[in-house]
Design an enzyme around this catalytic site. Structure first.
Site, mmCIF file in Angstrom:
data_model
loop_
_atom_site.group_PDB
_atom_site.id
_atom_site.type_symbol
_atom_site.label_atom_id
_atom_site.label_comp_id
_atom_site.label_asym_id
_atom_site.label_seq_id
_atom_site.Cartn_x
_atom_site.Cartn_y
_atom_site.Cartn_z
ATOM 1 C CB THR A 39 69.393 -128.522 20.598
ATOM 2 O OG1 THR A 39 69.037 -127.346 19.884
ATOM 3 C CG2 THR A 39 70.933 -128.742 20.299
ATOM 4 C CB SER A 71 44.210 -124.748 1.059
ATOM 5 O OG SER A 71 44.281 -125.699 0.155
ATOM 6 N N GLY A 126 58.274 -127.825 2.126
ATOM 7 C CA GLY A 126 59.262 -129.022 1.945
ATOM 8 C C GLY A 126 60.745 -128.084 1.818
ATOM 9 C CG LEU A 129 62.478 -122.396 4.971
ATOM 10 C CD1 LEU A 129 62.125 -121.187 3.818
ATOM 11 C CD2 LEU A 129 63.381 -121.965 5.657
ATOM 12 C CB SER A 130 58.407 -124.224 10.275
ATOM 13 O OG SER A 130 59.606 -124.716 10.819
ATOM 14 C CD GLU A 164 54.360 -130.905 12.318
ATOM 15 O OE1 GLU A 164 54.751 -131.521 11.538
ATOM 16 O OE2 GLU A 164 54.252 -129.948 12.602
ATOM 17 C CG ASP A 176 59.776 -126.349 13.458
ATOM 18 O OD1 ASP A 176 60.821 -125.975 13.774
ATOM 19 O OD2 ASP A 176 59.371 -127.338 12.842
ATOM 20 C CE1 TYR A 228 63.446 -133.489 13.453
ATOM 21 C CE2 TYR A 228 62.181 -135.135 14.877
ATOM 22 C CZ TYR A 228 62.720 -133.798 14.631
ATOM 23 O OH TYR A 228 62.357 -132.959 15.690
HETATM 24 C C1 GLA Z 1 62.349 -129.801 12.541
HETATM 25 C C2 GLA Z 1 61.400 -130.237 13.818
HETATM 26 C C3 GLA Z 1 61.890 -129.335 14.909
HETATM 27 C C4 GLA Z 1 63.465 -129.479 15.354
HETATM 28 C C5 GLA Z 1 64.311 -129.535 13.843
HETATM 29 C C6 GLA Z 1 65.862 -129.632 14.189
HETATM 30 O O1 GLA Z 1 62.357 -128.505 12.135
HETATM 31 O O2 GLA Z 1 60.094 -129.867 13.512
HETATM 32 O O3 GLA Z 1 61.388 -129.707 16.090
HETATM 33 O O4 GLA Z 1 63.947 -130.686 15.770
HETATM 34 O O5 GLA Z 1 63.692 -130.219 12.920
HETATM 35 O O6 GLA Z 1 66.330 -128.714 14.782
#
Ligand code: GLA
Length: 386
Positions: A39, A71, A126, A129-130, A164, A176, A228
């Site tokens: 969304t 790292s 992966g 979880l960002s 990104e 995220d 995506y």
């Molecule tokens: C990834 C993207 C976000 C979002 C989600 C789906 O995490 O980085 O910006 O679009 O997918 O909600």
């Protein structure tokens, strides 16, 4: 990337790599999205929260325009780059995230000096979880402070997002980075992705004797390719055909007309976004009025919509959700961009062990890789820790 170094150990590793102490250490968390998937780039609503695991960047300013990066988990060893020659096409691997942030800040008129950087992270990569946003936000906070650029947290959100989008090549939204920068302990971040207004919503799981289980399926995904981007394109097509600036502008009452104007696949993509926005608003209302034990059905409905309409789930995610629900979870859904990554399950605390065991057993029977199962709580957002 399991356990992060303690702050002092990170400083010691920095000194061993560079021969001097860092100016500071900054930490930024990964996130779980409670509800509101795909969304964000449709200018709709999301409800993520920051989690305990963080990326940590120890950084020291240099007097020249050289960046040196190392790292605790990359294979490259020390990477040295000339910031004068930095361009999206010459940033690769994990260094594309910190260097991408430095490049975006430069594009926005911030004079970024050379720097030495040591990065460590406990956010699993992966897992949906960002982990990448956590790196971007830790580095953005560090460079913002070290350069005196004075950007607000809200202004740093699109810095990570641009890194990104323009450097890594993933056409992602602001979910995220918003969770990582704006999250606070014990709260979810209710964000309107059009106005960018964020509100903290209490999410006291322990007080309601609940736990939130994460099931990392270890099915890898990347948002820089494939699914995506094609979902995003379908949403843009839907908005164009229906004559609205973004799918955010549609409500449930518009779906009947949309069905007549769109092909079946685009219609289902649109229906997911429209119903998901409504579910986010309903979740916030229920959380405030009744507490977290009452949001389960909304989480599960969100999963069904992602599985059937948006088609971003996978057999492992569906099995995790289904097994959790069959064994007493109040609600469950995949979280994040999809095509792998993690599912979440909202469960009564006494059922935790049983549900964990049942999920592991179900994965074993299905012949899937053992998932990584752990709990999370809403934690603090990005901050300086030394
Ligand atoms: C990834 C993207 C976000 C979002 C989600 C789906 O995490 O980085 O910006 O679009 O997918 O909600």
């Amino acid at each position: 990337m399991s356990s992060p170094f303690a702050r002092d150990e990170l400083t010691a590793r920095f000194m061993a790599a560079f021969g001097h102490a860092p100016d500071g250490v900054w930490a930024a968390p990964g996130r779980v999205n409670l509800i509101g998937e795909h969304t964000d780039y449709n200018e709709g609503f999301v409800l993520p929260f920051a989690i305990g695991p963080t990326a940590r960047a120890a950084v020291r300013r240099r007097t020249d325009r050289t960046a040196r990066l190392i790292s605790s988990y990359g294979d490259e060893g020390l990477v040295t780059v000339d910031l004068e020659r930095l361009a999206p096409s010459n940033m690769h691997g994990w260094t594309a995230y910190p260097l991408g942030v430095a490049w975006v800040l430069g594009q926005q008129g911030v004079t970024v000096p050379g720097f030495d950087l040591f990065l460590d992270s406990s956010v699993p990569t992966g897992a949906g979880l960002s982990s990448s946003a956590a790196i971007e936000c830790a580095v953005a906070l560090a460079l913002n402070e070290l350069t005196g650029a004075g950007l607000t947290r809200e202004e740093l959100v699109p810095v990570g997002q641009r890194a990104e989008n323009e450097v890594v090549g993933a056409p992602t939204g602001i979910l995220d980075q918003s969770a990582s920068l704006l999250g606070t302990e014990g709260h979810a971040v209710f964000l309107d992705c059009r106005s960018r207004r964020a509100e903290s919503v209490p999410l006291d799981l322990a007080g309601a004797q609940l736990v939130l289980l994460v099931v990392d399926t270890r099915v890898s995904h990347t948002h820089a390719t494939g699914g995506y981007a094609s979902r995003r394109a379908s949403c843009e097509l839907g908005a164009e055909v229906l004559g609205v600036p973004a799918l955010r502008d549609l409500g449930a009452a518009d779906l009947r007309e949309a069905a007549g104007l769109l092909d079946d696949e685009t219609y289902r993509r649109v229906r997911h976004i429209v119903t998901e926005n409504d579910r986010v608003l309903a979740t916030v209302k229920v959380l405030v009025e009744e507490g977290p034990a009452a949001i389960g059905a909304l989480l599960t409905a969100s999963h069904a919509s992602m599985r059937d309409d948006f088609e971003i789930s996978c057999p492992e995610l569906d099995l995790a959700v289904q097994t959790a629900l069959a064994n007493g979870a109040l609600g469950a859904r995949m979280t994040g961009g999809g095509f792998g990554g993690s599912a979440i399950a909202l469960i009564p605390a006494p059922a935790e062990q049983t549900i964990r065991q049942q999920i592991l057993a179900a994965f074993h029977s299905a012949g899937f890789r053992p998932p990584d199962v752990f709990t999370v709580t809403p934690a603090a957002g990005a901050r300086r820790i030394a």
